[in-house]
Design an enzyme around this catalytic site. Structure first.
Site, PDB file in Angstrom:
ATOM      1  N   GLY A  23      -9.579   0.588 -10.873  1.00  0.00           N
ATOM      2  CA  GLY A  23      -9.330   1.879 -10.235  1.00  0.00           C
ATOM      3  C   GLY A  23      -7.846   2.034  -9.978  1.00  0.00           C
ATOM      4  O   GLY A  23      -7.118   1.039  -9.863  1.00  0.00           O
TER       5      GLY A  23
ATOM      6  N   GLN B 248      -0.069   5.494  -6.470  1.00  0.00           N
ATOM      7  CA  GLN B 248       0.298   4.142  -6.909  1.00  0.00           C
ATOM      8  C   GLN B 248       1.221   4.153  -8.127  1.00  0.00           C
ATOM      9  O   GLN B 248       1.811   3.137  -8.472  1.00  0.00           O
ATOM     10  CB  GLN B 248      -0.958   3.324  -7.253  1.00  0.00           C
ATOM     11  CG  GLN B 248      -1.803   2.963  -6.047  1.00  0.00           C
ATOM     12  CD  GLN B 248      -2.986   2.116  -6.461  1.00  0.00           C
ATOM     13  OE1 GLN B 248      -4.001   2.635  -6.889  1.00  0.00           O
ATOM     14  NE2 GLN B 248      -2.853   0.793  -6.382  1.00  0.00           N
TER      15      GLN B 248
ATOM     16  N   CYS C 284      -5.855  -5.014  -4.670  1.00  0.00           N
ATOM     17  CA  CYS C 284      -5.240  -3.723  -4.940  1.00  0.00           C
ATOM     18  C   CYS C 284      -4.062  -3.954  -5.871  1.00  0.00           C
ATOM     19  O   CYS C 284      -3.286  -4.894  -5.658  1.00  0.00           O
ATOM     20  CB  CYS C 284      -4.775  -3.093  -3.633  1.00  0.00           C
ATOM     21  SG  CYS C 284      -3.955  -1.505  -3.838  1.00  0.00           S
ATOM     22  N   LEU C 285      -3.925  -3.107  -6.882  1.00  0.00           N
ATOM     23  CA  LEU C 285      -2.835  -3.293  -7.842  1.00  0.00           C
ATOM     24  C   LEU C 285      -1.465  -3.154  -7.181  1.00  0.00           C
ATOM     25  O   LEU C 285      -0.473  -3.655  -7.701  1.00  0.00           O
ATOM     26  CB  LEU C 285      -2.969  -2.311  -9.010  1.00  0.00           C
ATOM     27  CG  LEU C 285      -4.204  -2.555  -9.896  1.00  0.00           C
ATOM     28  CD1 LEU C 285      -4.320  -1.473 -10.951  1.00  0.00           C
ATOM     29  CD2 LEU C 285      -4.152  -3.933 -10.542  1.00  0.00           C
TER      30      LEU C 285
ATOM     31  N   HIS D 277     -12.071   3.227  -2.104  1.00  0.00           N
ATOM     32  CA  HIS D 277     -10.743   2.598  -2.061  1.00  0.00           C
ATOM     33  C   HIS D 277      -9.674   3.588  -2.565  1.00  0.00           C
ATOM     34  O   HIS D 277      -8.622   3.744  -1.946  1.00  0.00           O
ATOM     35  CB  HIS D 277     -10.781   1.324  -2.916  1.00  0.00           C
ATOM     36  CG  HIS D 277      -9.487   0.572  -3.027  1.00  0.00           C
ATOM     37  ND1 HIS D 277      -9.313  -0.718  -2.574  1.00  0.00           N
ATOM     38  CD2 HIS D 277      -8.299   0.930  -3.581  1.00  0.00           C
ATOM     39  CE1 HIS D 277      -8.060  -1.108  -2.818  1.00  0.00           C
ATOM     40  NE2 HIS D 277      -7.421  -0.136  -3.440  1.00  0.00           N
ATOM     41  N   GLU D 278      -9.981   4.266  -3.687  1.00  0.00           N
ATOM     42  CA  GLU D 278      -8.980   5.164  -4.283  1.00  0.00           C
ATOM     43  C   GLU D 278      -8.790   6.430  -3.449  1.00  0.00           C
ATOM     44  O   GLU D 278      -7.670   6.925  -3.310  1.00  0.00           O
ATOM     45  CB  GLU D 278      -9.364   5.544  -5.725  1.00  0.00           C
ATOM     46  CG  GLU D 278      -9.582   4.380  -6.679  1.00  0.00           C
ATOM     47  CD  GLU D 278      -8.505   3.317  -6.652  1.00  0.00           C
ATOM     48  OE1 GLU D 278      -7.344   3.628  -6.316  1.00  0.00           O
ATOM     49  OE2 GLU D 278      -8.819   2.155  -6.941  1.00  0.00           O
TER      50      GLU D 278
ATOM     51  N   HIS E 122      -6.487   5.778  -0.769  1.00  0.00           N
ATOM     52  CA  HIS E 122      -5.083   5.815  -1.223  1.00  0.00           C
ATOM     53  C   HIS E 122      -4.513   7.228  -1.103  1.00  0.00           C
ATOM     54  O   HIS E 122      -3.344   7.405  -0.758  1.00  0.00           O
ATOM     55  CB  HIS E 122      -4.973   5.394  -2.700  1.00  0.00           C
ATOM     56  CG  HIS E 122      -4.763   3.925  -2.928  1.00  0.00           C
ATOM     57  ND1 HIS E 122      -3.656   3.252  -2.458  1.00  0.00           N
ATOM     58  CD2 HIS E 122      -5.500   3.005  -3.601  1.00  0.00           C
ATOM     59  CE1 HIS E 122      -3.732   1.977  -2.829  1.00  0.00           C
ATOM     60  NE2 HIS E 122      -4.846   1.799  -3.525  1.00  0.00           N
TER      61      HIS E 122
END
Ligand code: CO
Length: 172
Positions: free
Chosen positions: A52, A57, A94-95, A136-137, A140
């Site tokens: 994701g 990000q 998380c990236l 999660h996204e 963000h």
């Protein structure tokens, strides 16, 4: 040679980048440029690798996310959680925080409404991992990070990052 139709991997914003704490703005313009963004985000997510990614990000503070838990890329524009049900704990990464992992409680099922790249509204029901990725996204997009919610947050060594990503497949 770079060609206009080729997808491009974007740079992922990390940890203390202030864009990660900003509330993203609704998308009002739809069309090819937006489609290009979701394609580039998907490429970036796949290369990372992750399942994701949210537009902030990659330095774009608009309400756009992509998810792919192995069943194809799902781009969501202006996503909103309409309903949620149940709860489940699982490990997340998380990236934007490649060396951190922790357990996060999320709703087990969610109903999300969102637009596609052309502005058409759709409604998606998701459960388990896909529901987790959506939550999660969408967090963000509101400047909320998994480190705000995680318990047992732990740092792994740089040489363990790749293995952890492959194994957990939880980098969002
Ligand atoms: Co993330």
């Amino acid at each position: 040679m770079w060609s206009e139709n080729e997808m491009a991997a974007l740079t992922i914003c990390l940890s203390d980048d202030p864009i990660l704490r900003k509330k993203a703005k609704p998308v009002r313009e739809f069309g090819p440029l937006l489609k290009r963004l979701t394609e580039d985000m998907a490429e970036t997510m796949h290369r990372a690798p992750g399942i994701g990614l949210a537009a902030p990000q990659v330095g774009d503070s608009r309400r756009v996310i992509v998810a792919d838990i192995g069943e194809g890329v799902i781009p969501l524009v202006n996503p909103k959680i309409l309903a949620q049900e149940g709860s489940a704990w699982d490990t997340e990464g998380c990236l934007s925080f490649p060396n951190l992992y922790g357990e996060v409680e999320r709703a087990e099922k969610v109903t999300v409404k969102a637009q596609d790249e052309s502005g058409k509204w759709k409604r998606i029901e998701a459960e388990g991992l896909l529901a987790r990725v959506f939550q999660h996204e969408i967090d963000h997009l509101d400047g909320i990070l998994f480190i705000d919610k995680a318990v047992n947050l732990r740092e792994i060594l740089p040489e363990q990052i790749e293995a952890a990503q492959q194994e957990a497949a939880r980098s969002l």
